[in-house]
Write a protein that holds these residues in place. Structure first.
Motif, mmCIF file in Angstrom:
data_model
loop_
_atom_site.group_PDB
_atom_site.id
_atom_site.type_symbol
_atom_site.label_atom_id
_atom_site.label_comp_id
_atom_site.label_asym_id
_atom_site.label_seq_id
_atom_site.Cartn_x
_atom_site.Cartn_y
_atom_site.Cartn_z
ATOM 1 N N ALA A 112 0.984 -0.919 0.111
ATOM 2 C CA ALA A 112 0.355 -0.357 0.015
ATOM 3 C C ALA A 112 0.372 1.352 0.693
ATOM 4 O O ALA A 112 0.609 2.030 -0.290
ATOM 5 C CB ALA A 112 -0.792 0.152 1.446
ATOM 6 N N LEU A 113 2.263 1.313 0.288
ATOM 7 C CA LEU A 113 3.225 2.063 0.905
ATOM 8 C C LEU A 113 3.680 2.307 -0.880
ATOM 9 O O LEU A 113 3.667 3.659 -0.954
ATOM 10 C CB LEU A 113 4.138 1.836 1.669
ATOM 11 N N LEU A 114 3.827 1.439 -1.436
ATOM 12 C CA LEU A 114 4.212 1.957 -2.503
ATOM 13 C C LEU A 114 3.574 2.159 -3.336
ATOM 14 O O LEU A 114 3.452 3.561 -4.300
ATOM 15 C CB LEU A 114 5.171 0.413 -2.987
ATOM 16 N N ALA A 115 2.233 1.611 -3.757
ATOM 17 C CA ALA A 115 0.965 2.225 -4.397
ATOM 18 C C ALA A 115 0.637 4.158 -4.134
ATOM 19 O O ALA A 115 0.368 4.393 -5.322
ATOM 20 C CB ALA A 115 -0.366 1.731 -4.233
ATOM 21 N N GLU A 116 0.982 4.272 -2.660
ATOM 22 C CA GLU A 116 0.705 5.182 -2.247
ATOM 23 C C GLU A 116 1.757 6.381 -2.928
ATOM 24 O O GLU A 116 1.714 7.515 -3.280
ATOM 25 C CB GLU A 116 0.120 5.168 -0.884
ATOM 26 N N ALA A 117 3.677 6.163 -2.982
ATOM 27 C CA ALA A 117 4.142 6.472 -2.990
ATOM 28 C C ALA A 117 4.089 6.943 -4.522
ATOM 29 O O ALA A 117 4.390 8.052 -4.725
ATOM 30 C CB ALA A 117 5.168 6.006 -2.714
ATOM 31 N N ALA A 118 3.265 6.049 -5.401
ATOM 32 C CA ALA A 118 3.362 6.172 -6.856
ATOM 33 C C ALA A 118 2.808 7.409 -7.384
ATOM 34 O O ALA A 118 3.195 8.123 -7.896
ATOM 35 C CB ALA A 118 2.585 5.324 -7.601
ATOM 36 N N GLY A 119 1.573 7.757 -6.032
ATOM 37 C CA GLY A 119 0.647 8.880 -6.229
ATOM 38 C C GLY A 119 1.206 10.327 -5.884
ATOM 39 O O GLY A 119 1.098 10.673 -6.620
ATOM 40 N N VAL A 120 2.228 10.050 -4.643
ATOM 41 C CA VAL A 120 2.725 11.497 -4.497
ATOM 42 C C VAL A 120 3.863 11.372 -5.284
ATOM 43 O O VAL A 120 3.856 12.649 -5.801
ATOM 44 C CB VAL A 120 3.418 10.777 -2.829
ATOM 45 N N ASN A 121 4.415 10.483 -6.115
ATOM 46 C CA ASN A 121 5.648 10.661 -6.847
ATOM 47 C C ASN A 121 4.821 12.198 -8.157
ATOM 48 O O ASN A 121 5.484 12.991 -8.440
ATOM 49 C CB ASN A 121 6.398 9.488 -7.309
ATOM 50 N N LEU A 122 3.789 10.983 -8.669
ATOM 51 C CA LEU A 122 3.317 11.604 -9.410
ATOM 52 C C LEU A 122 2.406 13.280 -9.363
ATOM 53 O O LEU A 122 2.503 14.310 -10.778
ATOM 54 C CB LEU A 122 1.987 11.113 -10.276
ATOM 55 N N ALA A 123 1.784 13.094 -8.001
ATOM 56 C CA ALA A 123 1.534 14.755 -8.323
ATOM 57 C C ALA A 123 3.054 16.485 -7.618
ATOM 58 O O ALA A 123 2.019 16.933 -8.152
ATOM 59 C CB ALA A 123 0.663 14.842 -6.747
ATOM 60 N N VAL A 124 3.863 15.501 -6.931
ATOM 61 C CA VAL A 124 5.251 15.744 -7.411
ATOM 62 C C VAL A 124 5.928 16.864 -8.407
ATOM 63 O O VAL A 124 5.666 18.347 -8.892
ATOM 64 C CB VAL A 124 5.754 15.874 -5.928
ATOM 65 N N LYS A 125 5.248 15.837 -9.157
ATOM 66 C CA LYS A 125 5.949 16.106 -10.452
ATOM 67 C C LYS A 125 5.140 16.841 -11.806
ATOM 68 O O LYS A 125 5.267 17.674 -11.929
ATOM 69 C CB LYS A 125 6.222 14.708 -11.140
ATOM 70 N N ALA A 126 3.937 16.392 -11.113
ATOM 71 C CA ALA A 126 2.844 17.288 -11.622
ATOM 72 C C ALA A 126 2.992 18.463 -11.181
ATOM 73 O O ALA A 126 2.950 19.961 -12.261
ATOM 74 C CB ALA A 126 0.993 16.468 -11.134
ATOM 75 N N ILE A 127 2.896 19.138 -10.321
ATOM 76 C CA ILE A 127 3.413 20.789 -9.135
ATOM 77 C C ILE A 127 4.375 21.370 -10.343
ATOM 78 O O ILE A 127 4.504 22.753 -9.999
ATOM 79 C CB ILE A 127 3.275 20.009 -7.461
ATOM 80 N N LEU A 128 5.500 20.717 -9.971
ATOM 81 C CA LEU A 128 7.019 20.734 -10.588
ATOM 82 C C LEU A 128 7.013 21.487 -12.234
ATOM 83 O O LEU A 128 7.665 22.173 -12.323
ATOM 84 C CB LEU A 128 8.202 19.726 -10.322
ATOM 85 N N ALA A 129 5.836 20.435 -12.771
ATOM 86 C CA ALA A 129 5.383 20.804 -13.814
ATOM 87 C C ALA A 129 5.044 21.824 -14.233
ATOM 88 O O ALA A 129 5.378 22.659 -15.449
ATOM 89 C CB ALA A 129 5.092 19.465 -14.558
ATOM 90 N N ALA A 130 4.224 22.258 -13.618
ATOM 91 C CA ALA A 130 3.000 23.346 -13.223
ATOM 92 C C ALA A 130 4.244 24.483 -13.044
ATOM 93 O O ALA A 130 4.057 25.787 -13.869
ATOM 94 C CB ALA A 130 1.796 23.261 -12.502
ATOM 95 N N LEU A 131 4.751 24.709 -12.330
ATOM 96 C CA LEU A 131 5.943 26.096 -12.008
ATOM 97 C C LEU A 131 7.033 26.110 -13.076
ATOM 98 O O LEU A 131 7.449 26.990 -13.533
ATOM 99 C CB LEU A 131 6.313 25.360 -10.434
ATOM 100 N N ALA A 132 7.629 25.330 -13.705
ATOM 101 C CA ALA A 132 8.471 24.708 -14.352
ATOM 102 C C ALA A 132 7.471 26.027 -16.047
ATOM 103 O O ALA A 132 7.821 26.910 -17.150
ATOM 104 C CB ALA A 132 8.687 23.699 -15.083
#
Length: 136
Positions: A112-132
C-alpha cells in the motif's frame, strides 16, 4: 507534447494527493514570493522519495527491518511537510508495527505504501511541471 488539458488533469490529481494547506505553508516560506524555495523543497523531496524508496525495496528484499523503520520514519515527517498526509500516516502505521517488532500485516502495508508513493510521486512531478511552465 503535453496538452494543457493533461496538465490540468495532473494538477487535479495532485490536489487530491497533497494537502493544499500544507503546500500553502511551504509557499509562505518564500520571502520573495517567486516560488524558488518552494520549488527547491519539492525537488529535494522528490529526490529523497526516490532514493528512500530504492532503499526500502532493498531492505524489503533482504528482510532488513531496521532500514524499513528508518525509511518510513524519514518519509513520515518529510511527506507530512509537503502535504502527502495519507502517505505520511501510512508511514507512521508501518513504523509503529516495526517498532513493536510485529511482522503480521507488514507486507500488505508495504504494498500500500508503494502504491501511495506512486501517487505522491506523480503529484509532486505535476506541481513541478506546472511551476516550470509558469516560469517559462
Amino acid at each position: 507534447m503535453q496538452t494543457s488539458f493533461q496538465g490540468v488533469a495532473r494538477l487535479e490529481v495532485a490536489a487530491t494527493v497533497l494537502d493544499a494547506a500544507a503546500l500553502q505553508r511551504l509557499r509562505e516560506l518564500d520571502p520573495a514570493g517567486n516560488g524558488v524555495i518552494f520549488t527547491r523543497v519539492m525537488q529535494a523531496y522528490l529526490a529523497s522519495l526516490q532514493r528512500l524508496l530504492e532503499q526500502l525495496a532493498q531492505a524489503r528484499e533482504h528482510g532488513d527491518i531496521a532500514v524499513v523503520r528508518h525509511v518510513v520514519h524519514t518519509l513520515k515527517s518529510s511527506s507530512a511537510s509537503v502535504g502527502a498526509l495519507a502517505f505520511s500516516a501510512l508511514c507512521g502505521e508501518i513504523e509503529g508495527l516495526v517498532r513493536e517488532q510485529r511482522s503480521d500485516g507488514l507486507a500488505p502495508l508495504l504494498d500500500a505504501l508503494l502504491a501511495e508513493a506512486a501517487g505522491v510521486n506523480l503529484a509532486v512531478k505535476a506541481i513541478l511541471a506546472a511551476l516550470a511552465a509558469l516560469a517559462a
